[in-house]
Design a protein around this motif. Structure first.
Motif, PDB file in Angstrom:
ATOM      1  N   LYS A 300       0.831  -1.194   0.000  1.00  0.00           N
ATOM      2  CA  LYS A 300       0.000   0.000   0.000  1.00  0.00           C
ATOM      3  C   LYS A 300       0.871   1.251   0.000  1.00  0.00           C
ATOM      4  CE  LYS A 300      -1.064   0.960   4.811  1.00  0.00           C
ATOM      5  NZ  LYS A 300      -2.112   0.979   5.822  1.00  0.00           N
ATOM      6  N   VAL A 376      -2.476  -3.793 -10.448  1.00  0.00           N
ATOM      7  CA  VAL A 376      -3.714  -4.418 -10.912  1.00  0.00           C
ATOM      8  C   VAL A 376      -4.374  -3.572 -11.989  1.00  0.00           C
ATOM      9  CG1 VAL A 376      -5.951  -5.279 -10.206  1.00  0.00           C
ATOM     10  CG2 VAL A 376      -4.005  -5.518  -8.675  1.00  0.00           C
ATOM     11  N   ASN A 418      -7.184  -9.464 -16.018  1.00  0.00           N
ATOM     12  CA  ASN A 418      -6.817 -10.146 -14.780  1.00  0.00           C
ATOM     13  C   ASN A 418      -7.758 -11.307 -14.512  1.00  0.00           C
ATOM     14  OD1 ASN A 418      -6.313 -10.781 -12.028  1.00  0.00           O
ATOM     15  ND2 ASN A 418      -5.392  -8.761 -11.796  1.00  0.00           N
ATOM     16  N   TYR A 420      -8.572 -12.631 -11.911  1.00  0.00           N
ATOM     17  CA  TYR A 420      -9.430 -12.445 -10.741  1.00  0.00           C
ATOM     18  C   TYR A 420     -10.823 -12.027 -11.156  1.00  0.00           C
ATOM     19  CZ  TYR A 420     -11.674 -10.125  -6.839  1.00  0.00           C
ATOM     20  OH  TYR A 420     -12.590  -9.739  -5.900  1.00  0.00           O
ATOM     21  N   GLU A 446     -18.167   1.854  -3.016  1.00  0.00           N
ATOM     22  CA  GLU A 446     -18.744   1.513  -1.713  1.00  0.00           C
ATOM     23  C   GLU A 446     -17.843   2.003  -0.586  1.00  0.00           C
ATOM     24  OE1 GLU A 446     -19.213  -2.646  -2.181  1.00  0.00           O
ATOM     25  OE2 GLU A 446     -20.863  -2.402  -3.605  1.00  0.00           O
ATOM     26  N   TYR A 452     -12.183   1.778   6.538  1.00  0.00           N
ATOM     27  CA  TYR A 452     -12.364   0.754   7.554  1.00  0.00           C
ATOM     28  C   TYR A 452     -11.277   0.837   8.588  1.00  0.00           C
ATOM     29  CZ  TYR A 452      -9.411  -1.747   4.121  1.00  0.00           C
ATOM     30  OH  TYR A 452      -8.454  -2.118   3.229  1.00  0.00           O
TER      31      TYR A 452
ATOM     32  N   HIS B 748     -18.715 -11.553  -4.873  1.00  0.00           N
ATOM     33  CA  HIS B 748     -18.619 -12.401  -3.695  1.00  0.00           C
ATOM     34  C   HIS B 748     -19.838 -12.148  -2.819  1.00  0.00           C
ATOM     35  CE1 HIS B 748     -14.467 -12.990  -4.847  1.00  0.00           C
ATOM     36  NE2 HIS B 748     -14.299 -11.685  -4.873  1.00  0.00           N
ATOM     37  N   SER B 859     -22.953  -3.322   0.936  1.00  0.00           N
ATOM     38  CA  SER B 859     -22.032  -3.459  -0.189  1.00  0.00           C
ATOM     39  C   SER B 859     -22.530  -4.541  -1.122  1.00  0.00           C
ATOM     40  CB  SER B 859     -20.635  -3.815   0.300  1.00  0.00           C
ATOM     41  OG  SER B 859     -20.505  -5.207   0.398  1.00  0.00           O
ATOM     42  N   GLU B 861     -21.068  -7.015  -1.852  1.00  0.00           N
ATOM     43  CA  GLU B 861     -20.535  -8.307  -1.425  1.00  0.00           C
ATOM     44  C   GLU B 861     -21.257  -8.802  -0.184  1.00  0.00           C
ATOM     45  OE1 GLU B 861     -16.308  -7.852  -1.141  1.00  0.00           O
ATOM     46  OE2 GLU B 861     -16.116  -7.359  -3.259  1.00  0.00           O
ATOM     47  N   HIS B 865     -21.337  -2.064   5.592  1.00  0.00           N
ATOM     48  CA  HIS B 865     -20.164  -1.207   5.799  1.00  0.00           C
ATOM     49  C   HIS B 865     -20.451  -0.131   6.828  1.00  0.00           C
ATOM     50  CE1 HIS B 865     -18.309  -2.105   1.587  1.00  0.00           C
ATOM     51  NE2 HIS B 865     -18.098  -3.063   2.461  1.00  0.00           N
ATOM     52  N   ASP B 915      -3.722  -1.260   9.574  1.00  0.00           N
ATOM     53  CA  ASP B 915      -4.696  -1.356   8.484  1.00  0.00           C
ATOM     54  C   ASP B 915      -6.112  -1.011   8.927  1.00  0.00           C
ATOM     55  OD1 ASP B 915      -2.894  -2.008   6.569  1.00  0.00           O
ATOM     56  OD2 ASP B 915      -3.104  -4.166   6.816  1.00  0.00           O
ATOM     57  N   ILE B 931     -12.874  -6.618   7.227  1.00  0.00           N
ATOM     58  CA  ILE B 931     -12.870  -6.209   5.817  1.00  0.00           C
ATOM     59  C   ILE B 931     -11.458  -5.941   5.310  1.00  0.00           C
ATOM     60  CG2 ILE B 931     -13.334  -3.788   6.351  1.00  0.00           C
ATOM     61  CD1 ILE B 931     -15.110  -3.887   3.777  1.00  0.00           C
ATOM     62  N   GLN B 932     -10.553  -5.553   6.238  1.00  0.00           N
ATOM     63  CA  GLN B 932      -9.181  -5.319   5.799  1.00  0.00           C
ATOM     64  C   GLN B 932      -8.554  -6.615   5.319  1.00  0.00           C
ATOM     65  OE1 GLN B 932     -10.377  -5.010   8.795  1.00  0.00           O
ATOM     66  NE2 GLN B 932      -9.147  -6.190  10.237  1.00  0.00           N
ATOM     67  N   GLN B 935     -10.214  -7.397   1.807  1.00  0.00           N
ATOM     68  CA  GLN B 935      -9.634  -6.553   0.770  1.00  0.00           C
ATOM     69  C   GLN B 935      -8.199  -6.986   0.472  1.00  0.00           C
ATOM     70  OE1 GLN B 935     -12.371  -5.339  -0.566  1.00  0.00           O
ATOM     71  NE2 GLN B 935     -11.472  -3.326  -0.839  1.00  0.00           N
ATOM     72  N   LYS B 938      -8.287 -10.147  -1.593  1.00  0.00           N
ATOM     73  CA  LYS B 938      -8.698  -9.874  -2.974  1.00  0.00           C
ATOM     74  C   LYS B 938      -7.536  -9.288  -3.764  1.00  0.00           C
ATOM     75  CE  LYS B 938     -12.674  -7.584  -3.238  1.00  0.00           C
ATOM     76  NZ  LYS B 938     -13.719  -6.715  -2.672  1.00  0.00           N
ATOM     77  N   LEU B 939      -6.852  -8.353  -3.133  1.00  0.00           N
ATOM     78  CA  LEU B 939      -5.726  -7.714  -3.811  1.00  0.00           C
ATOM     79  C   LEU B 939      -4.636  -8.731  -4.128  1.00  0.00           C
ATOM     80  CD1 LEU B 939      -4.311  -5.267  -4.867  1.00  0.00           C
ATOM     81  CD2 LEU B 939      -3.542  -4.751  -2.565  1.00  0.00           C
ATOM     82  N   LYS B 942      -5.618 -10.600  -7.109  1.00  0.00           N
ATOM     83  CA  LYS B 942      -5.496  -9.789  -8.320  1.00  0.00           C
ATOM     84  C   LYS B 942      -4.034  -9.678  -8.737  1.00  0.00           C
ATOM     85  CE  LYS B 942      -9.404  -6.869  -7.116  1.00  0.00           C
ATOM     86  NZ  LYS B 942      -9.725  -5.549  -6.578  1.00  0.00           N
ATOM     87  N   ILE B 943      -3.163  -9.451  -7.755  1.00  0.00           N
ATOM     88  CA  ILE B 943      -1.747  -9.304  -8.100  1.00  0.00           C
ATOM     89  C   ILE B 943      -1.214 -10.621  -8.648  1.00  0.00           C
ATOM     90  CG2 ILE B 943       0.554  -8.996  -7.086  1.00  0.00           C
ATOM     91  CD1 ILE B 943      -0.605  -6.795  -5.388  1.00  0.00           C
ATOM     92  N   MET B 948     -10.230 -15.758  -6.735  1.00  0.00           N
ATOM     93  CA  MET B 948     -10.135 -16.069  -5.309  1.00  0.00           C
ATOM     94  C   MET B 948     -10.488 -17.529  -5.107  1.00  0.00           C
ATOM     95  SD  MET B 948      -9.937 -13.262  -3.108  1.00  0.00           S
ATOM     96  CE  MET B 948     -11.086 -13.325  -1.784  1.00  0.00           C
TER      97      MET B 948
END
Lengths: 452, 1009
Positions: A300, A376, A418, A420, A446, A452, B748, B859, B861, B865, B915, B931-932, B935, B938-939, B942-943, B948
């Motif tokens: 990040k 990404v 991607n 994903y 969202e 968060y 999801h 959300s 998903e 939130h 986080d 949720i952290q 997320q 998921k990242l 993706k990377i 998933m």
């Protein structure tokens, strides 16, 4: 300059043509500076183009050179490794190929030249490049030869050194010009006013001479009239009301607009502890962003590079050619931070960290991840950070407001390559056939995705 | 339907006391006094014009000044030389060990922030308990010593080493003993260091002593089998388990290991195979294990021995004298239990919590008769978790009092606090020439010694452990020592004249001894965290049962000594255990699994018995034990407690542990006594009412769900006939209407399944959630005001069967008023259900519709939130939440001097998870389903350019649960673990009938009755 292929122009030339409109007044001097600089560069490159020997090879070679060699080598001058001038005249091409591919094995084989070179350079090990093909190496050599020819051709500005000084000079010049302009304009206005008065007086003198003595009374008369007009205006309540309303409207709108900008620090350009120039490193030297900000591709945090990354180059690059043999005072700050003694090449026990001033401050309650955007989504660094490669001093380019985030999420299409997104996009296609898939459509707006 | 059971959380709810009714009228126990202001003198009071203008002027000026503050300049200081393995923003994981539990330490930018069970160690050993989860906070404890001390003042290590070597040499020259008093040492490397130390100082010896010891079992095994070890119990091999006062799922030996074994025969997967073990518990106080039992019979501590004699007689058909005669209920129950045990020979297991050698010998006898050895009890792979020897410590005290000890070193041992006879310890200490403690703080013992050589936290140390035979785990540092500390082992090596550093010593020990002959390298071990050579084959053990007659006589004598007007059972609380982590605010605020009391210990007493003694809830009572020691403690009316007994937790009442733990509760270790050479935690006492009341901070009736039908329970027999029995799915029988449009969840859909049968109520998930999500500790006073912040709570419901009410009872929903009729029962027999409750992430969330600023929204998903920076604290959402899971920040808990026992300093704040936002005052918060982590996973996918897969996201609570009671995943993936679990017939949704469409499914509680 019709003969130059467009790509060979330094990108810094054309990028700020787009950026001029977003820069505000206080950056005008900078813009002048940059324009002057790019003009210099274009001229320089024009000279260079004239001297191009085998353009195709050298061009491919240039890319390879910048990707693989610049960390340690300069064509002219010593960096970590030795200077490359006269490389192909000093060594045979075949030998050079072997050396570049794997210098250590060459040394181990007992090659005399190789051993001598190794000893001459304090037994500094050169990275092996087994991945480079023979053609690649030929291209690199061609590039070095081309550069050599260019340098030999004459006083074209040296890429690393000339611009920094040049930029400073031109920026000074333009400041002077602006001040001069203002002075000239002010003088002109003063002259006009004085001249006007003189003309009035002269007219009066003329009139006096013609015995037409009205002016004194007339002036009191007009004064009375204007006072009456004001009184009359003040009595007209509708008109007063209207004026007040308009004023309130204007002030309110101005206030409202101002409020939106509270906490928005677009253009924030703090003074940094080291006068680090992105223009020099990313612009002129073309160092990839990832070289220093590797975190942006993994984490990040883009992360400010640690001083040991600076030392990859600045162990050799001291900037002394600019400072009459002395180490550049800014580079010396890195040495001081690491407690490094350049004369002995040793590190001391008293390191002091460099306290950079953070330019991009996102509030703690907003989660932002660089790798998500860079890796990404494939967003260019410049999209958010602006033309960093032209920034002498780094400033905040984007407003970093939520509105700004959302606008981008609403328009940016998702990188559907991607794997994903395979399941996700399949599901969405059922829902919305034929439409583009923006970040917003897959939940990019969202709250909980960032807060968060 | 069998749901005509009445469930209640606390007696005040059952009896509907006026205070309880009043407090539950509003969502918040203490409303903001708006009406008082408006109705009282608030509005009538005159404000002079000048005052008004002054205030106005000041306010305006203050606001202007405040607004003039310049934007703060943030500095960003990078590493000078970045360690290769650290990327800012990306966590690193290191394998380590705490209390024999193999863990992964998550570090961020070099600081440990979370402990998780080591997933690769699962199947060998075992989740984490609350104490392990909370242990990361101990690293950032400001009450620790910052360097070595001698004579009460700071010294350098050199000075200290000088003093110690002089003392050691003097002792050696005088031929006096050099004693290392330590809590159990199961580290092979530490033992190796001690061997070196003993080489240099031949008079040196190791005395192991545990605050709560198991030397009764060890001695019994030595007597009967010639093996002085604590066996490994195999609850996974047992079909019938009888426990006599053993809290084996919680505090007894290795609770987490037992939980995992025990639940493998009781969770939803086992039930689907049609298998469920049977568990019968006999005990005085209602323990966490007791709440999970299929049948529980309350007995007095003095009845334990006679009950075991009777059980022995029933099983073997012999007739030892002294069998239980008083308690009719217990007599019937034990006959049935004996029958069941006999039928399950070879698959049966009897465990007893007593530390009496005679009782444990009798237990061994019964287990031999049941053929447990080689099946459910493993003596060939013994446990090394506890090796303390009470007798050896007593001998040490005697020898010291006679002046035979020259030097005493205390490692991980605090006898002035935890020994039953601190005066004896003090007398002995006076006669020892030089005493030193390795404690990390000047605790009760260390502060009275000559010197302290502070040991670093385990997260700063090298080491290893051997929790049981063949299983070795590693302890590796995850951060440089923060203070000027030095590992005890390093000190011992230095004092023994060895120049090796301890790291090299550990490494060599592993490479030369533990890993010899295996293919693994030292680096492999550092990566996996453990080395397991597999278990030795189990063999059966036996001994001459006829020798038990003498033992039985001893048991009878012991029981008679215990019998008194009021019998006292001392126990360890599930969170604080023996009190070693006494300064851990997370553990103090973790509600007890049964009583739901935080921040105190208390006298647990049966309501009916209390009534007969004239005691009420929160009365103060002076408990005086047979030995003459006494303590004044508040009363807690505890249903399920045996009449004629009280239970009090040890581990409280520390005086020199630190800001959070000092003066919390009373120390009742002095109540313990010695019998047959081992420390006994049962005794008899007299109770005397003391004037005054003390309100315990008890969370049990906070967030009550007003008697709605939210617990579904069935029996194993009924389950076998119909797996969906009593699940009572509302949706199957009713047509529902939606006010809202259907919200698509094309990507999801995150949901959760909770197996009520697997949840023991231990609270490990609560602490994991606290640490992961930066949930503040609020302290005793705020808990009393019902302001605890836990996102995840475990509701504990009591229930009683009462036939006459069942007859008149309308099936289905429980009505609160009908609870009143139950108050006459004797409260000895209650059954308990634990229900973890957190945000249900409703698809039709009632909280979302009432938020005026859209701070809580749904959300795509399926998550609800919560945007903290949008919330401005109307608290409408909390009022409208049927599950009562939303929490309001009344203060800036993490940075407020009023909450000084927690995060109010920059050092301790390093434990915060970067986080997750630290919420500020005036903001609502609730479970975000980590949720952290979602997320992040998921990242990562993706990377890595991949879809998933199930298991990519593991929530903090689910990871911490060793019973696997919490299952999380993507419901849109039909093959995910959670989708499979939710297809289970037992699944029901809490308050499904109000059509909020919750995202968390619960599985009915099944009892094997």
């Amino acid at each position: 300059m019709g003969g130059i292929p467009f790509e060979s122009i330094d990108p810094s030339c054309y990028i700020h043509i787009n950026t001029i409109k977003v820069l505000n007044m206080r950056n005008i001097s900078l813009v002048f500076g940059r324009l002057a600089k790019s003009v210099c560069l274009i001229i320089g490159l024009t000279f260079a183009a004239a001297g191009q020997v085998s353009a195709q090879d050298a061009k491919a070679g240039e890319a390879l050179f910048k990707a693989n060699c610049t960390t340690c080598h300069l064509v002219q001058g010593k960096r970590v490794g030795p200077e490359l001038l006269g490389m192909s005249s000093r060594f045979e091409a075949e030998w050079l190929h072997k050396w570049i591919k794997n210098s250590q094995s060459l040394i181990a084989s007992g090659d005399e030249t190789a051993v001598r070179l190794f000893e001459e350079n304090n037994r500094l090990v050169m990275t092996a490049f087994p991945q480079l093909s023979d053609d690649d190496i030929s291209n690199i050599i061609a590039y070095v030869d081309a550069e050599e020819a260019r340098i030999a051709a004459g006083p074209a500005p040296d890429a690393a050194g000339g611009t920094a000084g040049g930029a400073a000079a031109s920026s000074d010049a333009s400041d002077f010009m602006i001040i001069g302009l203002i002075v000239v304009i002010a003088l002109a206005i003063a002259i006009i006013v004085v001249l006007g008065k003189v003309i009035r007086t002269l007219e009066r003198v003329v009139e006096n001479n013609q015995h037409l003595l009205i002016p004194a009374e007339e002036s009191t008369e007009t004064g009375k009239e204007s006072g009456q007009a004001l009184r009359k205006f003040l009595k007209n309540k509708k008109l007063v009301g209207l004026v007040v309303l308009v004023l309130v409207g204007i002030l309110g709108a101005a206030g409202w607009n101002n409020m939106w900008n509270v906490g928005v620090h677009e253009g924030y350009m703090p003074v940094q502890p080291i006068k680090f120039s992105h223009q020099l490193h990313a612009g002129v030297n073309q160092i990839d962003c990832q070289y220093c900000h590797g975190g942006a591709y993994k984490s990040k945090n883009a992360s400010i590079p640690s001083a040991n990354i600076c030392m990859n180059c600045h162990k050799g690059v001291t900037g002394s050619e600019q400072y009459g043999g002395e180490i550049s005072p800014e580079i010396a700050k890195i040495y001081r931070a690491l407690d490094y003694d350049p004369s002995t090449g040793e590190y001391g026990n008293n390191p002091r960290p460099i306290e950079w001033i953070r330019v991009h401050n996102l509030p703690d309650f907003a989660y932002f991840n660089h790798s998500q955007h860079v890796v990404v989504a494939g967003v260019e660094c410049q999209t958010c950070h602006g033309p960093v490669e032209t920034m002498e001093e780094l400033y905040q380019y984007a407003p970093l407001t939520m509105k700004w985030c959302i606008e981008c999420h609403q328009t940016t299409e998702v990188n559907a390559d991607n794997a994903y997104y395979d399941q996700l996009i399949a599901a969405h296609e059922k829902l919305k056939k034929g439409e583009k898939m923006t970040a917003a459509m897959i939940g990019g707006l969202e709250c909980g995705k960032c807060h968060y | 339907m069998d749901s005509n059971k009445k469930y209640w959380k606390g007696l005040e709810e059952l009896q509907q006391t006026p205070a309880f009714v009043a407090k539950n009228q509003g969502e918040f126990a203490e409303p903001i006094p708006v009406e008082d202001v408006l109705e009282g003198d608030g509005l009538k009071a005159r404000t002079p014009r000048r005052d008004f203008l002054k205030t106005l002027g000041f306010g305006l000026g203050a606001v202007t000044l405040a607004a003039c503050e310049r934007t703060p300049v943030h500095k960003s200081i990078p590493y000078l030389i970045k360690p290769e393995e650290i990327t800012p923003g990306i966590p690193n994981f290191y394998a380590s060990t705490f209390n024999g539990q193999s863990i992964l330490v998550r570090t961020r930018e070099g600081r440990p922030i979370l402990l998780e069970p080591n997933p690769s160690a699962l199947g060998v050993n075992q989740g984490t308990d609350a104490a392990t989860q909370a242990a990361v906070l101990d690293l950032y404890d400001t009450s620790k010593l910052k360097g070595p001390q001698a004579g009460g003042s700071e010294v350098s290590w050199d000075q200290l080493d000088g003093q110690v070597t002089t003392a050691l040499n003097n002792a050696a020259a005088a031929g006096k003993q050099i004693v290392l008093v330590a809590g159990t040492i199961n580290s092979p490397s530490t033992l190796g260091v001690l061997a070196k130390f003993t080489e240099k100082y031949p008079t040196a010896k190791l005395i192991e002593v545990d605050a709560v010891s198991y030397s009764g079992i060890i001695k019994a095994n030595a007597n009967t089998f010639g093996k002085a070890v604590l066996p490994r119990y195999r609850f996974d091999h047992a079909d019938v388990i009888v426990s006599v006062a053993s809290d084996f799922l919680g505090t007894w030996v290795a609770g987490e290991e037992h939980t995992q074994q025990y639940m493998s025969n009781r969770n939803y997967k086992s039930l689907q195979k049609g298998k469920m073990s049977r568990h019968i518990q006999f005990e005085a106080g209602l323990s966490m294990t007791g709440t999970n039992a299929d049948a529980r019979i309350a007995i007095k501590p003095s009845e334990e021995g006679p009950l075991l004699i009777a059980l022995y007689n029933e099983i073997t058909g012999s007739s030892l004298p002294g069998a239980i005669s008083s308690n009719e209920k217990a007599k019937t129950a034990l006959r049935l239990a004996a029958q069941e045990l006999k039928n399950a020979q070879g698959r049966a297991l009897l465990v007893a919590g007593s530390n009496d050698v005679a009782v444990q010998t009798l237990v061994n006898g019964i287990n031999v008769a049941l053929q447990s050895y080689g099946n459910t009890i493993d003596l060939d792979n013994p446990s090394y978790q506890y090796k303390g020897n009470d007798e050896a410590f007593a001998q040490f005290l005697t020898a010291a009092a006679q002046g035979q000890v020259g030097v005493a070193l205390f490692l991980n041992s605090n006898p002035l606090y935890s020994y039953h006879n601190p005066d004896a310890v003090r007398t002995a200490l006076e006669k020892i020439d030089f005493k030193l403690s390795f404690s990390d703080r000047a605790d009760e013992t260390a502060s009275e010694l000559n010197a302290i050589a502070p040991n670093p936290n385990f997260l700063e140390s090298w080491g290893d452990a051997q929790p049981f035979e063949g299983y070795y785990t590693i302890v590796q540092p995850t951060i440089n020592p923060i203070y000027n500390t030095r590992q005890a082992e390093q000190s011992l090596l230095l004092w023994a004249g060895e120049q090796t550093d301890y790291y090299t010593f550990v490494k060599n020990n592993w490479e030369q001894n533990l890993l010899a002959g295996s293919a693994k390298s030292w680096i492999d071990v550092l990566q996996t965290g453990f080395s397991y050579n597999g278990e030795q084959p189990l063999t059966a053990y036996s001994f001459d049962l006829s020798s038990l007659a003498g033992v039985a006589a001893q048991v009878v004598t012991g029981s008679k000594a215990l019998a008194g007007e009021v019998e006292v059972q001392l126990y360890q609380s599930t969170s604080l255990k023996d009190g070693k982590q006494g300064n851990n605010a997370y553990l103090h605020e973790l509600p007890d699994p049964v009583s739901k009391v935080t921040w105190d210990n208390y006298v647990a007493i049966n309501p009916k018995f209390a009534e007969s003694l004239g005691l009420g809830e929160h009365s103060l009572v002076e408990v005086t034990v047979a030995g003459g020691q006494s303590a004044v403690l508040p009363v807690l009316l505890q249903p399920g407690q045996a009449i004629g007994t009280v239970s009090i937790a040890v581990g409280y009442g520390r005086t020199k542990v630190g800001k959070a733990g000092n003066g919390v509760g009373k120390n009742v270790y002095p109540f313990a006594s010695v019998a047959n050479g081992t420390v006994q935690f049962n005794t008899s006492a007299s109770l005397k009412k003391v004037a005054g009341k003390y309100e315990l901070a008890q969370t049990q009736t906070h967030h009550t769900i007003e008697g709605r039908n939210i617990i579904r329970e069935t029996s194993f027999a009924k389950y076998q006939e119909d797996p969906g029995h009593n699940a009572g799915r509302f949706i199957d029988n009713h047509k529902t209407y939606d006010l809202w449009n259907k919200y698509e969840q094309p990507g999801h859909r995150w949901v959760m399944a909770i197996d009520l049968n697997a949840c023991t109520g231990c609270g490990s998930c609560i602490v994991a959630c606290n640490v992961e999500n930066n949930i503040p500790v609020v302290g005793r006073d705020e808990v009393r005001r019902r302001r605890e912040m836990h996102w995840l709570r475990i509701d504990r419901y009591y229930s009683i069967h009462q036939d006459e009410i069942e007859q008149s009872y309308e099936t289905g929903v429980n009505k609160e008023k009908q609870f009143k009729g139950l108050s006459g029962s004797d409260y000895e027999n209650v059954t308990v259900v634990h229900q973890p409750m957190m945000c249900q992430h409703c698809d039709h969330a009632p909280c979302e519709t009432v938020c005026p600023v859209l701070a809580t929204v749904h959300s795509s998903e399926g998550l609800n939130h919560m945007a903290y920076n949008r919330c401005f604290g109307t608290r409408y959402c909390a009022n409208n939440c049927p599950y009562k899971v939303r929490r309001f920040n009344w203060f800036n808990y993490w940075n407020d001097s009023r909450f000084d026992n927690y995060l109010n300093n920059e050092f301790t704040q390093l434990v915060l998870n970067p986080d997750v936002t630290s919420r500020s005052r005036g903001v609502m918060e609730k479970c975000s389903m980590c949720i952290q982590r979602i997320q992040g996973a998921k990242l990562k996918a993706k990377i890595e350019n991949r879809p998933m897969k199930d298991g990519d996201v593991q929530l903090a609570c689910a990871a911490a649960c060793s019973a696997n009671a919490i299952i999380f995943g993507d419901a849109n993936d039909p093959n995910s673990e959670v989708s499979k679990a939710l297809r289970n017939e037992r699944v029901y949704y809490v308050l499904e009938e109000i059509n909020v469409q919750p995202g968390t499914g619960y599985m009915t509680k099944v009892r094997n009755v």
